[in-house]
Design an enzyme around this catalytic site. Sequence first.
Site, PDB file in Angstrom:
ATOM      1  N   LYS A  11      -2.745  -8.181 -11.191  1.00 39.34           N
ATOM      2  CA  LYS A  11      -4.116  -8.670 -11.051  1.00 39.34           C
ATOM      3  C   LYS A  11      -4.945  -8.295 -12.289  1.00 39.34           C
ATOM      4  CE  LYS A  11      -3.909  -8.572  -5.986  1.00 39.34           C
ATOM      5  NZ  LYS A  11      -4.491  -8.021  -4.734  1.00 39.34           N
ATOM      6  N   HIS A 117       0.034  -8.065  -6.754  1.00 41.13           N
ATOM      7  CA  HIS A 117       0.332  -8.900  -5.589  1.00 41.13           C
ATOM      8  C   HIS A 117       1.843  -9.031  -5.457  1.00 41.13           C
ATOM      9  CE1 HIS A 117       0.627 -12.437  -2.975  1.00 41.13           C
ATOM     10  NE2 HIS A 117       1.551 -12.853  -3.823  1.00 41.13           N
TER      11      HIS A 117
END
Length: 151
Positions: A11, A117
């Site tokens: 991210k 993620h």
Amino acid sequence: MAMERSYIMIKPDGVQRGLVGKIITRFEERGYKLAGLKLKQADEALLKKHYKDLVDKPFFPKLLAYMISGPVVCMAWEGKDVVAMGRKMLGETNPLASAPGTIRGDFCLEVWRNICHGSDSVENADKEIALWFGEAEVVDHESAMQDWIYE
Ligand code: DAT
Ligand code: MG
């Protein structure tokens, strides 16, 4: 050998904090094989597809702002049980609930800065890889280490 793939994404905070190399190293050292890799600035339309199960949640605008705040690193990792093991390697959604030794448990403290993620099912992994990568960007190739990692 037909192998499972997972979509793992670093991210914007993970990229800005210079953790890209460390996160890649964990997957490489575990024995997983990189099948796709790129830096990308995501937009709202892409993130609405990626987080389609969360778009109606009250926190979605905040999630969107976070995920759009800078480029992300998109990765497709391949190998034995990589979807479930990738989730274990990442840790819990809340970094404070993540065991030391996991990526979130070692590198972050807050859910809104949880740096990475990982796909939560094989089916979603396939969908996410198809969403974030063009067909030619995911590469089938043999690893020279294959026979030393798998019997
Ligand atoms: P994960 O990233 O562990 O797969 P998720 O897919 O449920 O978690 O949610 C995506 C992101 O949205 C997550 O990394 C942080 C944020 N998020 C999820 N649930 C949340 C909640 N209850 N409160 C605040 N942020 C949340
Ligand atoms: Mg998720």
